[in-house]
Design a protein around this motif. Structure first.
Motif, PDB file in Angstrom:
ATOM      1  N   GLN A 254      -2.653  -5.146   1.290  1.00 24.14           N
ATOM      2  CA  GLN A 254      -1.987  -6.382   1.661  1.00 24.14           C
ATOM      3  C   GLN A 254      -2.080  -7.423   0.555  1.00 24.14           C
ATOM      4  O   GLN A 254      -1.129  -8.167   0.301  1.00 24.14           O
ATOM      5  CB  GLN A 254      -2.578  -6.937   2.956  1.00 24.14           C
ATOM      6  CG  GLN A 254      -1.698  -7.926   3.660  1.00 24.14           C
ATOM      7  CD  GLN A 254      -0.514  -7.277   4.389  1.00 24.14           C
ATOM      8  OE1 GLN A 254       0.072  -7.853   5.251  1.00 24.14           O
ATOM      9  NE2 GLN A 254      -0.157  -6.059   4.027  1.00 24.14           N
ATOM     10  N   VAL A 255      -3.218  -7.466  -0.124  1.00 29.10           N
ATOM     11  CA  VAL A 255      -3.374  -8.394  -1.247  1.00 29.10           C
ATOM     12  C   VAL A 255      -2.432  -8.008  -2.382  1.00 29.10           C
ATOM     13  O   VAL A 255      -1.831  -8.859  -3.040  1.00 29.10           O
ATOM     14  CB  VAL A 255      -4.837  -8.420  -1.730  1.00 29.10           C
ATOM     15  CG1 VAL A 255      -4.991  -9.329  -2.937  1.00 29.10           C
ATOM     16  CG2 VAL A 255      -5.757  -8.886  -0.607  1.00 29.10           C
ATOM     17  N   LEU A 256      -2.270  -6.714  -2.603  1.00 29.58           N
ATOM     18  CA  LEU A 256      -1.369  -6.255  -3.655  1.00 29.58           C
ATOM     19  C   LEU A 256       0.087  -6.568  -3.311  1.00 29.58           C
ATOM     20  O   LEU A 256       0.887  -6.860  -4.202  1.00 29.58           O
ATOM     21  CB  LEU A 256      -1.557  -4.751  -3.881  1.00 29.58           C
ATOM     22  CG  LEU A 256      -2.949  -4.343  -4.398  1.00 29.58           C
ATOM     23  CD1 LEU A 256      -3.032  -2.844  -4.589  1.00 29.58           C
ATOM     24  CD2 LEU A 256      -3.271  -5.073  -5.709  1.00 29.58           C
ATOM     25  N   VAL A 257       0.432  -6.522  -2.025  1.00 27.78           N
ATOM     26  CA  VAL A 257       1.773  -6.936  -1.607  1.00 27.78           C
ATOM     27  C   VAL A 257       1.974  -8.417  -1.925  1.00 27.78           C
ATOM     28  O   VAL A 257       3.030  -8.823  -2.426  1.00 27.78           O
ATOM     29  CB  VAL A 257       1.986  -6.678  -0.097  1.00 27.78           C
ATOM     30  CG1 VAL A 257       3.264  -7.366   0.392  1.00 27.78           C
ATOM     31  CG2 VAL A 257       2.068  -5.189   0.180  1.00 27.78           C
ATOM     32  N   PHE A 258       0.949  -9.233  -1.659  1.00 28.59           N
ATOM     33  CA  PHE A 258       1.025 -10.647  -2.007  1.00 28.59           C
ATOM     34  C   PHE A 258       1.274 -10.815  -3.509  1.00 28.59           C
ATOM     35  O   PHE A 258       2.065 -11.668  -3.927  1.00 28.59           O
ATOM     36  CB  PHE A 258      -0.264 -11.368  -1.618  1.00 28.59           C
ATOM     37  CG  PHE A 258      -0.452 -11.543  -0.136  1.00 28.59           C
ATOM     38  CD1 PHE A 258       0.627 -11.786   0.690  1.00 28.59           C
ATOM     39  CD2 PHE A 258      -1.712 -11.465   0.434  1.00 28.59           C
ATOM     40  CE1 PHE A 258       0.463 -11.956   2.051  1.00 28.59           C
ATOM     41  CE2 PHE A 258      -1.894 -11.626   1.791  1.00 28.59           C
ATOM     42  CZ  PHE A 258      -0.802 -11.867   2.610  1.00 28.59           C
ATOM     43  N   CYS A 259       0.589 -10.019  -4.320  1.00 27.34           N
ATOM     44  CA  CYS A 259       0.769 -10.099  -5.774  1.00 27.34           C
ATOM     45  C   CYS A 259       2.212  -9.796  -6.159  1.00 27.34           C
ATOM     46  O   CYS A 259       2.792 -10.471  -7.014  1.00 27.34           O
ATOM     47  CB  CYS A 259      -0.170  -9.125  -6.485  1.00 27.34           C
ATOM     48  SG  CYS A 259      -1.929  -9.557  -6.384  1.00 27.34           S
TER      49      CYS A 259
END
Length: 465
Positions: A254-259
């Motif tokens: 999910q953090v990588l999607v934010f990135c």
């Protein structure tokens, strides 16, 4: 997540929040304006740097982008040091150092020195944006962070809107006291950041308990509200999240999607930041002053759109649908600008700017509400660092395209596509128990109160579900 404690009208918490909005938020807006002026003023000096120093389109694009490489490398270490030394000291250090480096740009004598100073500017600025976002999380209840973040991010559009009218007259100082106009541009704007940094040291406090401008009841109420929300979020996340390494959470899908989403947003923002003056110069009969004035139009439109988007998000209580809409508007406006005549293209760039600039504050309300407090600061730093690599790809890519083809049309096509991809990635944002805990937060200890007045700002958007 929704605030666990909504300030009661006339209460110490309501009064404390209002004071933060009067004292701290405007200061942060001024700091961001200085930040954006020093970061993007090379866009107005580009043609002069090419003529006086021999920095061509590709070299200019590379130098503009190197800033973001340094920013990405040093963002997380800077954020960790901010937690150690406190926002008061660290934000002052950031501002004074970036002002000094920006002022040194007045003495650039070739591409190599240009590269070095742009890289050092990225080192100096690293940590600024996540430090502000983290500061809000420590000083404001969740019901007010959305408006505070929107007001803060609006500072970048205000800076972009005034940078043209400011840069034109500074460039016209060419020959005054023996210096070129672009030297005055870099020197005076760098000095301004140093002065504002010193002012910030006098006005900022690292902790609520250090703020003498808050009464004891206000300090207690504000601290209790922030602490209550942190405790509630930790309870939601549960023992599983508490036992997970913060570094493992930083690699959460999910953090990588934010990135990825933020990368797409930053591509559009910084391609326009560094190349908009060049695009505007295609209009016949323009000069330094008129280019500066016309280049401000998209950013003025963006400020209005950001305000309206923030209010709409607050009323809806959800950021996700508006974020998707904003990215689609950015994609459509950018594509139409690529196929239109120079004058009409400027109109469509105004539409595109309303989309991609509104997307930025809408985006940041989502990670703030979905990340566990234990990883909030480093996770924000990671998203901001990797997302800001778009600031390297966009200007450098545009520089290569322009040098190879003599125009930036294909670059605009790529930006339109990236905005579409960003909109698609927003659809992948989901609640995850390892980051947020149960979907429904524990019941608030107090009954809902009337909406706060405009001075304190309305409730922030709830995270997208």
């Amino acid at each position: 997540m929704p605030s666990a404690h909504v300030p009661r009208s006339g209460s110490p918490l309501d009064s404390a929040v209002a004071k933060v909005f009067r004292r701290v938020v405007p200061l942060f807006v001024v700091m961001l304006i200085c930040n954006q002026l020093n970061r993007s003023n090379i866009g107005y000096a580009q043609t002069h740097l090419e003529t006086d120093v021999g920095i061509g389109a590709a070299a200019y694009g590379l130098g503009a982008g190197l800033f973001f490489v340094a920013y990405a490398i040093f963002e997380l270490p800077s954020n960790v040091l901010m937690e150690r030394y406190g926002p008061k000291v660290w934000l002052t250090r950031i501002m004074v150092s970036w002002g000094a480096v920006s002022a040194a740009m007045a003495f650039v004598n070739g591409p190599e020195m240009f590269y070095v100073l742009r890289f050092l500017l990225g080192v100096a600025e690293a940590g600024f944006f996540p430090a502000i976002i983290f500061y809000f999380s420590r000083w404001l209840p969740g019901s007010h962070r959305g408006r505070a973040t929107a007001m803060f991010v609006a500072g970048s559009s205000i800076a972009a809107a005034i940078s043209g009218p400011v840069s034109g007259p500074l460039l016209s100082l060419h020959g005054f006291l023996g210096f070129a106009g672009w030297q005055w541009l870099f020197g005076l704007e760098g000095l301004l950041s140093i002065v504002v940094g010193c002012v910030a040291y006098r006005l900022l406090d690292s902790k609520i308990e250090d703020a003498k401008w808050l009464s004891a009841p206000e300090q207690e109420a504000l601290s209790a509200s922030v602490r209550l929300e942190d405790d509630a979020r930790r309870a939601e996340a549960g023992a599983k999240a508490a036992s997970v390494s913060r570094w493992r959470l930083l690699l959460h899908p999910q953090v990588l999607v934010f990135c990825g989403i933020y990368f797409a947003i930053q591509l559009s923002i910084y391609a326009n930041t560094f190349w908009l003056p060049s695009i505007v110069r295609r209009i016949e009969g323009t000069n330094d002053v008129t280019v500066g004035l016309l280049s401000s139009l998209p950013w003025i439109c963006a400020v209005i759109a950001m305000y309206l988007a923030g209010r709409a998000s607050d009323r809806m209580g959800r950021s996700k649908p508006l974020l998707i809409f904003s990215l689609l508007v950015a994609a459509g406006g950018t594509y139409l600008a690529a196929i239109a005549s120079p004058v009409v293209a400027l109109v469509f760039l105004c539409v595109a700017a309303m989309g991609f600039k509104s997307a930025s504050p809408l985006f940041w309300t989502i990670p703030q509400g979905t990340m566990h407090p234990a990883v909030l600061a480093p996770a924000i730093a990671l998203v901001n660092s990797l997302g800001n690599l778009g600031g390297f790809v966009a200007p450098y890519g545009f520089g290569l395209v322009k040098e190879a083809t003599g125009q930036v049309t294909y670059g605009l096509y790529a930006l339109a596509l990236s905005s579409l991809v960003g909109a698609a990635l927003v659809l992948l944002v989901r609640r995850d128990r390892s980051l947020t805990g149960p979907t429904q937060p524990p019941e608030a200890p107090e009954t809902p109160q009337p909406r706060p007045g405009p001075e304190a700002g309305p409730a922030s958007p709830r995270p997208a579900s």
